[in-house]
Design an enzyme around this catalytic site. Structure first.
Site, PDB file in Angstrom:
ATOM      1  N   HIS A 141       0.844  -1.202   0.000  1.00 34.63           N
ATOM      2  CA  HIS A 141       0.000   0.000   0.000  1.00 34.63           C
ATOM      3  C   HIS A 141       0.875   1.246   0.000  1.00 34.63           C
ATOM      4  O   HIS A 141       1.990   1.241   0.544  1.00 34.63           O
ATOM      5  CB  HIS A 141      -0.910   0.016   1.229  1.00 34.63           C
ATOM      6  N   GLU A 198       0.818   4.012   1.661  1.00 38.22           N
ATOM      7  CA  GLU A 198       1.228   4.514   2.975  1.00 38.22           C
ATOM      8  C   GLU A 198       2.350   3.667   3.569  1.00 38.22           C
ATOM      9  O   GLU A 198       3.325   4.198   4.107  1.00 38.22           O
ATOM     10  CB  GLU A 198       0.035   4.528   3.938  1.00 38.22           C
ATOM     11  N   CYS A 224      -6.439   2.138   5.039  1.00 33.69           N
ATOM     12  CA  CYS A 224      -7.077   0.938   5.572  1.00 33.69           C
ATOM     13  C   CYS A 224      -6.553   0.672   6.990  1.00 33.69           C
ATOM     14  O   CYS A 224      -5.631   1.324   7.459  1.00 33.69           O
ATOM     15  CB  CYS A 224      -6.798  -0.256   4.668  1.00 33.69           C
ATOM     16  N   CYS A 227      -2.776  -0.048   7.223  1.00 34.05           N
ATOM     17  CA  CYS A 227      -1.966   1.171   7.144  1.00 34.05           C
ATOM     18  C   CYS A 227      -2.123   2.014   8.402  1.00 34.05           C
ATOM     19  O   CYS A 227      -1.142   2.578   8.911  1.00 34.05           O
ATOM     20  CB  CYS A 227      -2.349   1.966   5.909  1.00 34.05           C
TER      21      CYS A 227
END
Length: 145
Positions: A46, A48, A76, A79
């Site tokens: 992801h 992040e 999410c 993260c």
């Protein structure tokens, strides 16, 4: 935030998902990332998390409490958890989970309380009985004496 959105747009244009993130300190971008799941087949790829990894490797620290995260979409739970453990408390995002769902992402893109409870119930402990192979006891022995 403009850079996070710019990264997300570019990632979509290159066949990726619409997520970008940047980490900022003192008004300067110090790390950035985009979702790479489509390239790496890594669920942790992801935007992040990749920005966090990049910065932590660069500064050789897991403490990012002096930094700010900007993400193009709502982070999410995975993260968010990484941000918590990294000490990030200034976190901004543009697009909501509802907007992601409207764009075609599955409704289960984020965990519900019930999902978390189910996951926790499915975990089973296999205790260690030999002190010589117990990593926690070894760590404590090396760090607490």
């Amino acid at each position: 935030m403009e850079r996070a959105v710019e990264l997300a747009v570019k990632n979509v244009q290159e066949g990726g998902q619409p997520y970008g993130a940047v980490i900022v300190k003192d008004g300067k971008i110090v790390a950035e990332g985009v979702n790479t799941l489509h390239k790496t087949f890594d669920v942790s790829g992801h935007a992040e998390l990749l920005a966090i990894r990049e910065l932590q490797q660069e500064i050789k620290s897991d403490d990012l409490s002096a930094y700010t995260m900007y993400a193009s979409g709502r982070p999410c739970e995975m993260c968010q958890t990484a941000m918590y453990f990294a000490g990030l408390t200034d976190i901004y995002y543009c697009q909501t989970l509802e907007e992601a769902i409207e764009a075609g992402f599955p409704e289960d893109s984020c965990m519900t309380k019930e999902d978390l409870e189910h996951l926790q119930q499915s975990m089973k402990q296999l205790p260690l009985d030999n002190d010589m192979t117990n990593p926690l006891k070894l760590w404590a022995h090396l760090h607490l004496e």
